[in-house]
Design a protein around this motif. Structure first.
Motif, PDB file in Angstrom:
ATOM      1  N   THR A  57     -19.426 106.120 120.523  1.00 36.64           N
ATOM      2  CA  THR A  57     -18.673 106.477 121.722  1.00 36.64           C
ATOM      3  C   THR A  57     -17.552 105.481 121.979  1.00 36.64           C
ATOM      4  N   GLY A  58     -17.867 104.202 121.916  1.00 40.98           N
ATOM      5  CA  GLY A  58     -16.863 103.168 122.149  1.00 40.98           C
ATOM      6  C   GLY A  58     -15.759 103.192 121.119  1.00 40.98           C
ATOM      7  N   GLY A  59     -16.126 103.308 119.854  1.00 37.45           N
ATOM      8  CA  GLY A  59     -15.129 103.333 118.787  1.00 37.45           C
ATOM      9  C   GLY A  59     -14.193 104.524 118.896  1.00 37.45           C
ATOM     10  N   ILE A  60     -14.750 105.700 119.143  1.00 37.24           N
ATOM     11  CA  ILE A  60     -13.911 106.891 119.285  1.00 37.24           C
ATOM     12  C   ILE A  60     -13.059 106.788 120.545  1.00 37.24           C
ATOM     13  N   GLY A  61     -13.637 106.252 121.621  1.00 37.21           N
ATOM     14  CA  GLY A  61     -12.870 106.081 122.860  1.00 37.21           C
ATOM     15  C   GLY A  61     -11.667 105.183 122.664  1.00 37.21           C
ATOM     16  N   ILE A  62     -11.855 104.100 121.949  1.00 31.45           N
ATOM     17  CA  ILE A  62     -10.739 103.190 121.658  1.00 31.45           C
ATOM     18  C   ILE A  62      -9.681 103.910 120.828  1.00 31.45           C
ATOM     19  N   SER A  63     -10.130 104.664 119.846  1.00 24.29           N
ATOM     20  CA  SER A  63      -9.206 105.415 118.999  1.00 24.29           C
ATOM     21  C   SER A  63      -8.422 106.455 119.799  1.00 24.29           C
ATOM     22  N   MET A  64      -9.113 107.185 120.671  1.00 25.06           N
ATOM     23  CA  MET A  64      -8.458 108.230 121.458  1.00 25.06           C
ATOM     24  C   MET A  64      -7.504 107.645 122.502  1.00 25.06           C
ATOM     25  N   ALA A  65      -7.786 106.431 122.983  1.00 22.42           N
ATOM     26  CA  ALA A  65      -6.933 105.807 124.004  1.00 22.42           C
ATOM     27  C   ALA A  65      -5.567 105.418 123.447  1.00 22.42           C
ATOM     28  N   LYS A  66      -5.486 105.184 122.143  1.00 25.61           N
ATOM     29  CA  LYS A  66      -4.214 104.848 121.479  1.00 25.61           C
ATOM     30  C   LYS A  66      -3.470 103.718 122.179  1.00 25.61           C
ATOM     31  N   GLY A  67      -4.215 102.691 122.563  1.00 24.35           N
ATOM     32  CA  GLY A  67      -3.600 101.511 123.163  1.00 24.35           C
ATOM     33  C   GLY A  67      -3.345 101.598 124.658  1.00 24.35           C
ATOM     34  N   ARG A  68      -3.544 102.752 125.260  1.00 25.51           N
ATOM     35  CA  ARG A  68      -3.314 102.888 126.705  1.00 25.51           C
ATOM     36  C   ARG A  68      -4.468 102.233 127.464  1.00 25.51           C
ATOM     37  N   ARG A  69      -4.134 101.623 128.587  1.00 24.67           N
ATOM     38  CA  ARG A  69      -5.162 100.985 129.411  1.00 24.67           C
ATOM     39  C   ARG A  69      -4.935 101.247 130.902  1.00 24.67           C
ATOM     40  N   ALA A  70      -4.125 102.222 131.242  1.00 25.02           N
ATOM     41  CA  ALA A  70      -3.823 102.519 132.645  1.00 25.02           C
ATOM     42  C   ALA A  70      -4.678 103.684 133.136  1.00 25.02           C
ATOM     43  N   GLY A  71      -4.802 103.801 134.432  1.00 25.53           N
ATOM     44  CA  GLY A  71      -5.490 104.933 135.045  1.00 25.53           C
ATOM     45  C   GLY A  71      -6.972 104.976 134.725  1.00 25.53           C
ATOM     46  N   LEU A  72      -7.480 106.182 134.521  1.00 31.15           N
ATOM     47  CA  LEU A  72      -8.905 106.362 134.265  1.00 31.15           C
ATOM     48  C   LEU A  72      -9.345 105.726 132.949  1.00 31.15           C
ATOM     49  N   ILE A  73      -8.456 105.714 131.962  1.00 35.33           N
ATOM     50  CA  ILE A  73      -8.794 105.054 130.690  1.00 35.33           C
ATOM     51  C   ILE A  73      -9.062 103.573 130.937  1.00 35.33           C
ATOM     52  N   GLY A  74      -8.199 102.942 131.711  1.00 37.98           N
ATOM     53  CA  GLY A  74      -8.383 101.526 132.035  1.00 37.98           C
ATOM     54  C   GLY A  74      -9.669 101.275 132.799  1.00 37.98           C
ATOM     55  N   THR A  75      -9.981 102.172 133.710  1.00 38.43           N
ATOM     56  CA  THR A  75     -11.219 102.047 134.484  1.00 38.43           C
ATOM     57  C   THR A  75     -12.430 102.136 133.561  1.00 38.43           C
ATOM     58  N   LYS A  76     -12.392 103.097 132.630  1.00 32.89           N
ATOM     59  CA  LYS A  76     -13.497 103.230 131.676  1.00 32.89           C
ATOM     60  C   LYS A  76     -13.623 101.972 130.814  1.00 32.89           C
ATOM     61  N   PHE A  77     -12.470 101.445 130.363  1.00 29.21           N
ATOM     62  CA  PHE A  77     -12.502 100.244 129.535  1.00 29.21           C
ATOM     63  C   PHE A  77     -13.051  99.039 130.288  1.00 29.21           C
ATOM     64  N   LYS A  78     -12.791  98.959 131.582  1.00 26.05           N
ATOM     65  CA  LYS A  78     -13.301  97.837 132.378  1.00 26.05           C
ATOM     66  C   LYS A  78     -14.816  97.882 132.516  1.00 26.05           C
ATOM     67  N   ARG A  79     -15.394  99.070 132.492  1.00 23.96           N
ATOM     68  CA  ARG A  79     -16.851  99.194 132.606  1.00 23.96           C
ATOM     69  C   ARG A  79     -17.569  98.839 131.309  1.00 23.96           C
ATOM     70  N   MET A  80     -16.920  99.056 130.185  1.00 20.51           N
ATOM     71  CA  MET A  80     -17.604  98.912 128.897  1.00 20.51           C
ATOM     72  C   MET A  80     -18.184  97.521 128.628  1.00 20.51           C
ATOM     73  N   PRO A  81     -17.502  96.429 128.965  1.00 20.52           N
ATOM     74  CA  PRO A  81     -18.142  95.128 128.727  1.00 20.52           C
ATOM     75  C   PRO A  81     -19.436  94.943 129.535  1.00 20.52           C
ATOM     76  N   PHE A  82     -19.478  95.497 130.736  1.00 12.12           N
ATOM     77  CA  PHE A  82     -20.694  95.404 131.547  1.00 12.12           C
ATOM     78  C   PHE A  82     -21.817  96.230 130.931  1.00 12.12           C
ATOM     79  N   ILE A  83     -21.485  97.410 130.436  1.00 18.60           N
ATOM     80  CA  ILE A  83     -22.488  98.269 129.792  1.00 18.60           C
ATOM     81  C   ILE A  83     -23.021  97.582 128.541  1.00 18.60           C
TER      82      ILE A  83
END
Length: 148
Positions: A57-83
């Motif tokens: 899930t994490g690997g595909i999510g990073i691939s699908m994000a294509k370097g973007r970190r704004a909006g909901l993608i950024g919010t999801k990325f911020k949760r991942m280290p805690f998970i």
């Protein structure tokens, strides 16, 4: 294909951790120590499904994000280290410790203290993963975005 694998791989950790959590609570409340030991001994085997699903899930999510970190993608990325941290530092060691204690029939204060910690950490991960699922559904247009 990636757009199909990502949500399936993302749902597996929620279902797996939810199953661990629910089976733990039900066995502790309503079953014998032998059943608790069986549940605790089975949970580490679930890591064979959980860990690859989280990594996928994490690997595909990073691939699908294509370097973007704004909006909901950024919010999801911020949760991942805690998970990930919760899994690696609390849930996996707790599950292994509890399986060992349960197999030895050592249901003492330490067992129950770690059990409470594991249940809180599990509920936290279920919540964080569910929030990521919700945000993913919003991004795909399957849920309406609430106005800010």
């Amino acid at each position: 294909m990636i757009r199909l694998i990502h949500p399936v791989a993302g749902a597996l950790p929620v279902a797996t951790i939810g199953t661990f959590w629910l089976s733990t609570v039900l066995s502790e409340l309503f079953a014998s120590h032998a059943t608790v030991a069986a549940v605790k001994g089975t949970i580490p085997w679930g890591f064979l499904l959980l860990i690859p699903a989280l990594a996928t899930t994490g690997g595909i999510g990073i691939s699908m994000a294509k370097g973007r970190r704004a909006g909901l993608i950024g919010t999801k990325f911020k949760r991942m280290p805690f998970i990930a941290g919760n899994d690696i530092l609390i849930l996996i060691p707790s599950a292994l410790f509890l399986a060992s204690k349960a197999q030895a029939a050592e249901f003492d204060v330490t067992f129950y203290a770690v059990q409470v910690l594991e249940l809180v950490a599990g509920a936290t991960n279920i919540t964080l993963l569910a929030l990521n699922m919700r945000d993913g559904l919003k991004m795909r247009g399957r849920l309406r975005r609430t106005p800010v």
